[in-house]
Scaffold this active site. Structure first.
Site, PDB file in Angstrom:
ATOM      1  N   CYS A 125       5.033   0.150   0.054  1.00  0.00           N
ATOM      2  CA  CYS A 125       6.576  -0.293  -0.450  1.00  0.00           C
ATOM      3  C   CYS A 125       6.697  -2.246  -0.556  1.00  0.00           C
ATOM      4  O   CYS A 125       5.425  -2.871  -0.655  1.00  0.00           O
ATOM      5  CB  CYS A 125       7.643   0.134  -0.479  1.00  0.00           C
ATOM      6  SG  CYS A 125       9.334   0.056  -0.726  1.00  0.00           S
ATOM      7  N   HIS A 153       6.942   5.315  -2.920  1.00  0.00           N
ATOM      8  CA  HIS A 153       6.824   5.975  -0.690  1.00  0.00           C
ATOM      9  C   HIS A 153       6.125   7.087  -0.694  1.00  0.00           C
ATOM     10  O   HIS A 153       6.204   8.111  -1.521  1.00  0.00           O
ATOM     11  CB  HIS A 153       8.907   6.080   0.194  1.00  0.00           C
ATOM     12  CG  HIS A 153       9.030   4.945   0.544  1.00  0.00           C
ATOM     13  ND1 HIS A 153       9.017   4.087   1.086  1.00  0.00           N
ATOM     14  CD2 HIS A 153      10.041   3.881  -0.560  1.00  0.00           C
ATOM     15  CE1 HIS A 153       9.268   3.161   1.302  1.00  0.00           C
ATOM     16  NE2 HIS A 153      10.469   3.238   0.219  1.00  0.00           N
ATOM     17  N   GLU A 179       5.265   8.991   1.189  1.00  0.00           N
ATOM     18  CA  GLU A 179       5.871   9.985   3.308  1.00  0.00           C
ATOM     19  C   GLU A 179       7.245  10.504   2.116  1.00  0.00           C
ATOM     20  O   GLU A 179       7.639  11.551   3.013  1.00  0.00           O
ATOM     21  CB  GLU A 179       6.100   9.146   4.042  1.00  0.00           C
ATOM     22  CG  GLU A 179       7.679   8.468   3.575  1.00  0.00           C
ATOM     23  CD  GLU A 179       7.622   6.794   3.089  1.00  0.00           C
ATOM     24  OE1 GLU A 179       8.315   5.771   3.191  1.00  0.00           O
ATOM     25  OE2 GLU A 179       6.224   6.799   2.695  1.00  0.00           O
TER      26      GLU A 179
END
Length: 209
Positions: free
Chosen positions: A79, A183, A185
């Site tokens: 990001c 992102h 994750e």
């Protein structure tokens, strides 16, 4: 072992939790001596470009990151962390970035009723197969949250894009340095797959050294 760089502006816990879930050995630190022991690095980030560069500079982590990349140590920016890889960002004021990938970071212009920030799931278009992107396919969905986008100077460094009122840089790469605007994750199986593949890249590089 992956070192997650703590410079005061990262989504550290979610990245660490994702690494733990995948069985990737990792630690969080703002100490360059500890981070230098890592086989690969992750530069996360949430917030504004100028503030992030100020934090990195105050901790001298900007110099550290450049030196480690010069040694071919793998690096993954996430990001804002991806945006910091570029030469310059124009959030609030022109601010020099790390200069690891040539290009600039500019504000997304609203178009056709699309809102800024760009927030939500979008499909990837894979432009180049590399060690990080080789298992991805067109149409894979990942989760974005950002108001600024990277403009890549050399299209060879542009690995994947998405569409949000026009082309948005999604994944970049140069040598062992990679960046994801989204992102991973928070991107479920596709994102976790990217982090797993990065862990394999780190291990491969370590085994050759």
């Amino acid at each position: 072992m992956i070192g997650i760089i703590d410079y005061g502006m990262g989504n550290l816990h979610s990245v660490k939790n994702a690494c733990d879930f995948l069985g990737l050995e990792s630690f969080v630190s703002d100490d360059e001596k500890n981070l230098a022991k890592a086989d690969g690095l992750i530069l996360p980030g949430v917030g504004a470009f100028p503030d992030a560069m100020k934090c990195l500079s105050e901790k001298k982590l900007d110099i550290f990151i450049k030196n480690e990349v010069a040694k071919s140590k793998p690096l993954l920016g996430i990001c804002l962390g991806m945006q910091l890889l570029f030469d310059i960002g124009y959030e609030f004021s022109a601010t020099k970035g790390l200069g690891l990938i040539h290009g600039e970071v500019v504000k997304i212009k609203p178009s056709d009723g699309l809102k800024v920030p760009h927030m939500g799931w979008n499909e990837l278009t894979i432009l180049k197969k590399t060690p990080l992107t080789e298992r991805l396919k067109n149409g894979d969905q990942v989760y974005f949250v950002h108001s600024y986008k990277a403009i890549v100077q050399n299209r060879e460094n542009l690995l994947a894009t998405t569409d949000y009122g026009g082309e948005i840089t999604a994944i970049v790469g140069s040598g062992n340095t990679y960046g994801c605007q989204f992102h991973p994750e928070k991107s479920e199986s596709v994102g976790l797959g990217i982090l797993k593949r990065y862990g394999e890249i780190v291990n491969d590089c370590n085994s050759r050294n």
